[in-house]
Enzyme design. Structure first.
Site, PDB file in Angstrom:
ATOM      1  N   SER A 128       0.826  -1.223   0.000  1.00 28.33           N
ATOM      2  CA  SER A 128       0.000   0.000   0.000  1.00 28.33           C
ATOM      3  C   SER A 128       0.852   1.261   0.000  1.00 28.33           C
ATOM      4  CB  SER A 128      -0.894   0.037   1.242  1.00 28.33           C
ATOM      5  OG  SER A 128      -1.661  -1.124   1.331  1.00 28.33           O
ATOM      6  N   GLU A 150      -3.317 -13.895   1.892  1.00 29.50           N
ATOM      7  CA  GLU A 150      -3.806 -12.986   2.934  1.00 29.50           C
ATOM      8  C   GLU A 150      -5.321 -13.103   3.102  1.00 29.50           C
ATOM      9  OE1 GLU A 150      -2.846  -8.886   2.154  1.00 29.50           O
ATOM     10  OE2 GLU A 150      -3.341  -8.265   4.204  1.00 29.50           O
TER      11      GLU A 150
HETATM   12  C1  LIG Z   1      -4.600  -3.123  10.290  1.00 29.74           C
HETATM   13  C2  LIG Z   1      -4.082  -2.887   8.921  1.00 29.74           C
HETATM   14  C3  LIG Z   1      -2.935  -3.526   8.516  1.00 29.74           C
HETATM   15  C4  LIG Z   1      -2.440  -3.303   7.230  1.00 29.74           C
HETATM   16  N1  LIG Z   1      -1.281  -3.915   6.884  1.00 29.74           N
HETATM   17  C5  LIG Z   1      -0.759  -3.686   5.658  1.00 29.74           C
HETATM   18  C6  LIG Z   1       0.490  -4.251   5.306  1.00 29.74           C
HETATM   19  O1  LIG Z   1       1.130  -4.953   6.095  1.00 29.74           O
HETATM   20  N2  LIG Z   1       1.002  -3.981   4.093  1.00 29.74           N
HETATM   21  C7  LIG Z   1       0.334  -3.191   3.181  1.00 29.74           C
HETATM   22  O2  LIG Z   1       0.834  -3.025   2.079  1.00 29.74           O
HETATM   23  N3  LIG Z   1      -0.845  -2.612   3.497  1.00 29.74           N
HETATM   24  C8  LIG Z   1      -1.402  -2.843   4.714  1.00 29.74           C
HETATM   25  N4  LIG Z   1      -2.593  -2.260   5.064  1.00 29.74           N
HETATM   26  C9  LIG Z   1      -3.227  -1.339   4.123  1.00 29.74           C
HETATM   27  C10 LIG Z   1      -4.515  -1.845   3.495  1.00 29.74           C
HETATM   28  O3  LIG Z   1      -4.267  -2.826   2.524  1.00 29.74           O
HETATM   29  C11 LIG Z   1      -5.241  -0.626   2.924  1.00 29.74           C
HETATM   30  O4  LIG Z   1      -5.593   0.195   4.018  1.00 29.74           O
HETATM   31  C12 LIG Z   1      -6.488  -1.025   2.166  1.00 29.74           C
HETATM   32  O5  LIG Z   1      -6.148  -1.622   0.949  1.00 29.74           O
HETATM   33  C13 LIG Z   1      -7.394   0.200   1.904  1.00 29.74           C
HETATM   34  O6  LIG Z   1      -6.664   1.221   1.297  1.00 29.74           O
HETATM   35  P1  LIG Z   1      -6.686   2.726   1.859  1.00 29.74           P
HETATM   36  O7  LIG Z   1      -6.364   2.687   3.304  1.00 29.74           O
HETATM   37  O8  LIG Z   1      -5.819   3.550   0.984  1.00 29.74           O
HETATM   38  O9  LIG Z   1      -8.186   3.196   1.750  1.00 29.74           O
HETATM   39  P2  LIG Z   1      -8.928   3.714   0.451  1.00 29.74           P
HETATM   40  O10 LIG Z   1      -8.508   2.910  -0.728  1.00 29.74           O
HETATM   41  O11 LIG Z   1      -8.760   5.186   0.365  1.00 29.74           O
HETATM   42  O12 LIG Z   1     -10.420   3.360   0.788  1.00 29.74           O
HETATM   43  C14 LIG Z   1     -11.201   4.129   1.693  1.00 29.74           C
HETATM   44  C15 LIG Z   1     -12.627   3.584   1.684  1.00 29.74           C
HETATM   45  O13 LIG Z   1     -13.190   3.730   0.372  1.00 29.74           O
HETATM   46  C16 LIG Z   1     -13.644   2.468  -0.129  1.00 29.74           C
HETATM   47  N5  LIG Z   1     -13.354   2.350  -1.556  1.00 29.74           N
HETATM   48  C17 LIG Z   1     -12.202   2.678  -2.185  1.00 29.74           C
HETATM   49  N6  LIG Z   1     -12.304   2.381  -3.498  1.00 29.74           N
HETATM   50  C18 LIG Z   1     -13.542   1.850  -3.693  1.00 29.74           C
HETATM   51  C19 LIG Z   1     -14.240   1.330  -4.824  1.00 29.74           C
HETATM   52  N7  LIG Z   1     -13.683   1.282  -6.043  1.00 29.74           N
HETATM   53  N8  LIG Z   1     -15.493   0.858  -4.644  1.00 29.74           N
HETATM   54  C20 LIG Z   1     -16.081   0.873  -3.426  1.00 29.74           C
HETATM   55  N9  LIG Z   1     -15.470   1.361  -2.306  1.00 29.74           N
HETATM   56  C21 LIG Z   1     -14.220   1.830  -2.432  1.00 29.74           C
HETATM   57  C22 LIG Z   1     -12.826   1.425   0.621  1.00 29.74           C
HETATM   58  O14 LIG Z   1     -13.462   0.177   0.667  1.00 29.74           O
HETATM   59  C23 LIG Z   1     -12.690   2.067   1.997  1.00 29.74           C
HETATM   60  O15 LIG Z   1     -13.848   1.805   2.764  1.00 29.74           O
HETATM   61  C24 LIG Z   1      -3.123  -2.439   6.338  1.00 29.74           C
HETATM   62  C25 LIG Z   1      -4.288  -1.793   6.757  1.00 29.74           C
HETATM   63  C26 LIG Z   1      -4.771  -2.028   8.027  1.00 29.74           C
HETATM   64  C27 LIG Z   1      -6.007  -1.305   8.464  1.00 29.74           C
END
Ligand SMILES: Cc1cc2nc3c(=O)[nH]c(=O)nc-3n(C[C@H](O)[C@H](O)[C@H](O)COP(=O)(O)OP(=O)(O)OC[C@H]3O[C@@H](n4cnc5c(N)ncnc54)[C@H](O)[C@@H]3O)c2cc1C
Length: 383
Positions: free
Chosen positions: A125, A240
């Site tokens: 991410s 995962e």
């Molecule tokens: C506890 C935890 C551990 C993590 N560990 C890792 C890790 O070890 N390595 C790593 O690489 N990442 C990690 N992550 C990151 C995680 O993969 C991302 O947080 C996740 O993919 C969501 O991305 P974002 O936070 O950028 O949210 P966003 O992508 O900005 O999303 C925000 C909200 O909008 C919604 N949304 C976004 N796009 C769409 C769409 N097209 N349609 C419908 N809804 C949508 C999402 O579902 C979410 O509810 C971790 C996250 C958490 C919370």
């Protein structure tokens, strides 16, 4: 007695002798060093019994059948074993990726090292590239037999303790989004890497930002071929979302649900009884889905949305169960407590666990993204 019963009896004996009984109290207020040291010694103890990587192929130190894995996870949960929080990415995400897409040299270098305690982090991410992971901007520029990496990762769980990182970086900025990404194994001791922990809603700092400034990675550390990292990343995400769930489902059924029933006792309210019965049914469904997914994955017959179904089902059920626990605990259960190290949602405090349960609906693709995958790839609905 069947072979599986004998196996259960052996595991049960082992659990009774080796699982620390006082770990929650002992680990409340643990320093980072104490946490790492405990996690490594607990992993080594499980490994010496053959229980650390039951899902790996036998030639690499695993080789338990799916029914044996289920029995092992049931007994570990029933005896309230601490979770392998630190080794999780290494034994699941890294190992699955290397087994599917790594070279022999990469497997020989890393799989035994993971068994010796090598810690991994997943660097996928980025800011603006979470759900839309293919939008990632971290770049890897070819320079002879190396790649030079610049950019930023975020939410990388356990990065501050990691020895190695599963890294996605863009090797072709001009290609369509998914086609210009490569997959690397990055040594976290390489100059140019800075790790900054982020504080979460529970006050813990287990996930991190990773800043990459001219980090040099040997070309031999690429997994798969150049620009084809997106396909390799699907193996990591599949692990995962799917394979890790076998253990988690058994833990929720054999520990979480048992605690919930205890918290509700005496069960003299029909609404409470109804909710418990509903959860028990849902847990039976979850366990069936997990077992089916793992068995079909082993023979290459898993459907394109199966892992997403399991991940969505587990994470939302976990939220409902811990949420109900918090309701039952009432105001006294909402006293702020410190979460013991080595616990995930099983801290012993329902409110903390309910807050903690929300993190399961986000990583590996948030619930909305899983629903889209199920709709498009599973049900064939139009985009
Ligand atoms: C506890 C935890 C551990 C993590 N560990 C890792 C890790 O070890 N390595 C790593 O690489 N990442 C990690 N992550 C990151 C995680 O993969 C991302 O947080 C996740 O993919 C969501 O991305 P974002 O936070 O950028 O949210 P966003 O992508 O900005 O999303 C925000 C909200 O909008 C919604 N949304 C976004 N796009 C769409 C769409 N097209 N349609 C419908 N809804 C949508 C999402 O579902 C979410 O509810 C971790 C996250 C958490 C919370």
């Amino acid at each position: 007695m069947t072979e599986l019963d004998e196996f259960r009896a052996t595991v049960r004996d082992w659990c009774a002798q080796h699982i620390p009984t006082d770990w929650r109290a002992a680990q409340t207020g643990f320093s980072d060093e104490e946490f790492v040291s405990f996690q490594k010694s607990w992993f080594a103890e499980l490994h010496s019994a053959g229980y650390a990587v039951p899902h790996w192929p036998a030639e690499w130190g695993g080789g338990l059948s799916v029914p044996q894995q289920i029995v092992l996870y049931q007994e570990l949960a029933a005896h309230d074993a601490p979770r392998l929080v630190l080794a999780f990415v290494g034994i699941h995400h890294a190992a699955s990726t290397l087994l599917v897409a790594g070279t022999d040299a990469q497997r020989r270098r890393h799989l035994p090292a993971i068994l010796d305690g090598e810690i991994w982090v997943q660097g996928f991410s980025e800011p603006e590239a979470g759900s839309d992971l293919a939008a990632l901007r971290t770049s890897a520029r070819r320079d002879g037999e190396t790649f030079v990496v610049n950019g930023q990762k975020i939410w990388a769980s356990g990065a501050m303790h990691a020895d190695w990182c599963l890294l996605l970086a863009r090797t072709d900025p001009n290609a369509p989004k998914r086609h210009g990404i490569s997959y690397f194994l990055m040594d976290m001791a390489t100059p140019g890497i800075e790790v900054r922990p982020i504080r979460n809603a529970l006050g813990e700092s287990h996930f991190c930002e990773i800043f990459l400034d001219d980090v040099v990675i040997p070309a031999a550390n690429m997994v798969g071929t150049v620009h084809q990292g997106w396909q390799v990343a699907q193996a990591t995400l599949g692990a995962e979302r799917g394979m890790t769930m076998l253990e988690l489902a058994e833990r929720l059924s054999n520990a979480g649900f048992r605690w919930l029933v205890q918290a509700c006792a005496p069960i003299d309210d029909s609404v409470v009884a109804d909710r418990l019965a509903q959860f028990e049914i849902e847990l039976a469904g979850l366990r069936g889905l997990c077992r089916d997914l793992v068995e079909r994955s082993e023979t290459g017959h898993a459907g394109p949305a199966d892992a997403s179904i399991v991940k969505l089902y587990y994470s939302e059920l976990l939220q409902r169960i811990t949420g109900f626990g918090a309701e039952i605990a009432g105001l006294p259960g909402q006293t702020v407590l410190t979460k013991p190290a080595s616990s995930g949602w099983e801290s012993g405090n329902w409110m903390l666990d309910f807050i903690g349960s929300w993190e399961w609906t986000i990583p590996g693709g948030a619930s909305e993204i899983q629903r889209t995958i199920i709709g498009e790839r599973g049900l064939g609905l139009p985009r």
